[in-house]
Design a protein around this motif. Structure first.
Motif, PDB file in Angstrom:
ATOM      1  N   MET A  61       5.834   5.964  -3.407  1.00  0.00           N
ATOM      2  CA  MET A  61       5.580   4.913  -2.425  1.00  0.00           C
ATOM      3  C   MET A  61       6.857   4.552  -1.682  1.00  0.00           C
ATOM      4  O   MET A  61       6.841   4.388  -0.460  1.00  0.00           O
ATOM      5  CB  MET A  61       4.983   3.675  -3.100  1.00  0.00           C
ATOM      6  N   ARG A  62       7.976   4.444  -2.402  1.00  0.00           N
ATOM      7  CA  ARG A  62       9.250   4.141  -1.736  1.00  0.00           C
ATOM      8  C   ARG A  62       9.601   5.229  -0.716  1.00  0.00           C
ATOM      9  O   ARG A  62      10.004   4.934   0.409  1.00  0.00           O
ATOM     10  CB  ARG A  62      10.371   4.021  -2.764  1.00  0.00           C
ATOM     11  N   VAL A  63       9.451   6.482  -1.126  1.00  0.00           N
ATOM     12  CA  VAL A  63       9.756   7.606  -0.226  1.00  0.00           C
ATOM     13  C   VAL A  63       8.823   7.568   0.981  1.00  0.00           C
ATOM     14  O   VAL A  63       9.259   7.748   2.118  1.00  0.00           O
ATOM     15  CB  VAL A  63       9.656   8.951  -0.973  1.00  0.00           C
ATOM     16  N   PHE A  64       7.543   7.305   0.752  1.00  0.00           N
ATOM     17  CA  PHE A  64       6.582   7.229   1.844  1.00  0.00           C
ATOM     18  C   PHE A  64       6.983   6.152   2.856  1.00  0.00           C
ATOM     19  O   PHE A  64       6.948   6.381   4.066  1.00  0.00           O
ATOM     20  CB  PHE A  64       5.172   6.937   1.314  1.00  0.00           C
ATOM     21  N   ILE A  65       7.356   4.976   2.366  1.00  0.00           N
ATOM     22  CA  ILE A  65       7.736   3.878   3.264  1.00  0.00           C
ATOM     23  C   ILE A  65       8.925   4.281   4.127  1.00  0.00           C
ATOM     24  O   ILE A  65       8.922   4.070   5.346  1.00  0.00           O
ATOM     25  CB  ILE A  65       8.029   2.596   2.453  1.00  0.00           C
ATOM     26  N   VAL A  66       9.936   4.884   3.512  1.00  0.00           N
ATOM     27  CA  VAL A  66      11.114   5.314   4.277  1.00  0.00           C
ATOM     28  C   VAL A  66      10.711   6.385   5.293  1.00  0.00           C
ATOM     29  O   VAL A  66      11.095   6.315   6.472  1.00  0.00           O
ATOM     30  CB  VAL A  66      12.220   5.836   3.336  1.00  0.00           C
ATOM     31  N   GLN A  67       9.919   7.374   4.871  1.00  0.00           N
ATOM     32  CA  GLN A  67       9.508   8.443   5.791  1.00  0.00           C
ATOM     33  C   GLN A  67       8.677   7.897   6.938  1.00  0.00           C
ATOM     34  O   GLN A  67       8.812   8.349   8.071  1.00  0.00           O
ATOM     35  CB  GLN A  67       8.716   9.515   5.045  1.00  0.00           C
ATOM     36  N   TYR A  68       7.834   6.931   6.654  1.00  0.00           N
ATOM     37  CA  TYR A  68       6.985   6.333   7.685  1.00  0.00           C
ATOM     38  C   TYR A  68       7.827   5.725   8.802  1.00  0.00           C
ATOM     39  O   TYR A  68       7.617   6.006   9.981  1.00  0.00           O
ATOM     40  CB  TYR A  68       6.091   5.270   7.051  1.00  0.00           C
ATOM     41  N   PHE A  69       8.794   4.908   8.419  1.00  0.00           N
ATOM     42  CA  PHE A  69       9.599   4.242   9.437  1.00  0.00           C
ATOM     43  C   PHE A  69      10.603   5.184  10.087  1.00  0.00           C
ATOM     44  O   PHE A  69      10.936   5.030  11.259  1.00  0.00           O
ATOM     45  CB  PHE A  69      10.260   2.984   8.871  1.00  0.00           C
ATOM     46  N   ARG A  70      11.073   6.186   9.355  1.00  0.00           N
ATOM     47  CA  ARG A  70      11.963   7.181   9.968  1.00  0.00           C
ATOM     48  C   ARG A  70      11.202   7.983  11.017  1.00  0.00           C
ATOM     49  O   ARG A  70      11.735   8.283  12.080  1.00  0.00           O
ATOM     50  CB  ARG A  70      12.553   8.112   8.920  1.00  0.00           C
ATOM     51  N   ALA A  71       9.963   8.324  10.720  1.00  0.00           N
ATOM     52  CA  ALA A  71       9.154   9.076  11.682  1.00  0.00           C
ATOM     53  C   ALA A  71       8.866   8.244  12.925  1.00  0.00           C
ATOM     54  O   ALA A  71       8.747   8.770  14.027  1.00  0.00           O
ATOM     55  CB  ALA A  71       7.857   9.536  11.032  1.00  0.00           C
ATOM     56  N   ALA A  72       8.753   6.925  12.750  1.00  0.00           N
ATOM     57  CA  ALA A  72       8.470   6.041  13.878  1.00  0.00           C
ATOM     58  C   ALA A  72       9.720   5.723  14.699  1.00  0.00           C
ATOM     59  O   ALA A  72       9.627   5.303  15.838  1.00  0.00           O
ATOM     60  CB  ALA A  72       7.846   4.737  13.378  1.00  0.00           C
TER      61      ALA A  72
END
Length: 112
Positions: A61-72
């Protein structure tokens, strides 16, 4: 900067109800993601589990959150926020956040 403390919350994962411990800032980020994607933290957790990510549920979940905002994040948005060398001449962000589609790291989890 004050030190974050972990907050424990219940999540309904693939195999039933469990708890997840995240920093308050990450819970806030997760709530924003869920609002934008019109889903719940539990559904997002189940999607992450089905994607077969390695490591534990909380780590995924932590990795997903970081990837989500990095992609945005974009260079234009970076400058518009007043970050980095481009801060002197802010550029208006492009079309904003369009959901999970088109972002390989996020689409792979089955969200969207």
């Amino acid at each position: 900067m004050p030190r974050s403390t972990l907050v424990n919350r219940n999540i309904v994962a693939e195999r039933g109800r469990t708890s997840m411990r995240l920093e308050p800032e990450l819970w806030d980020a997760l709530a924003e993601i869920c609002r934008r994607e019109r889903t719940s933290p539990s559904e997002l957790c189940r999607r992450l589990e089905r994607s077969g990510l390695s490591g534990g549920r909380t780590s995924a979940m932590r990795v997903f959150i970081v990837q989500y905002f990095r992609a945005a994040a974009t260079e234009e948005g970076h400058a518009a926020a007043g970050h980095g060398a481009g801060a002197a001449q802010p550029v208006r962000p492009s079309n904003g956040h369009a959901g999970l589609e088109g972002r390989p790291a996020l689409a792979a989890c089955g969200a969207g």
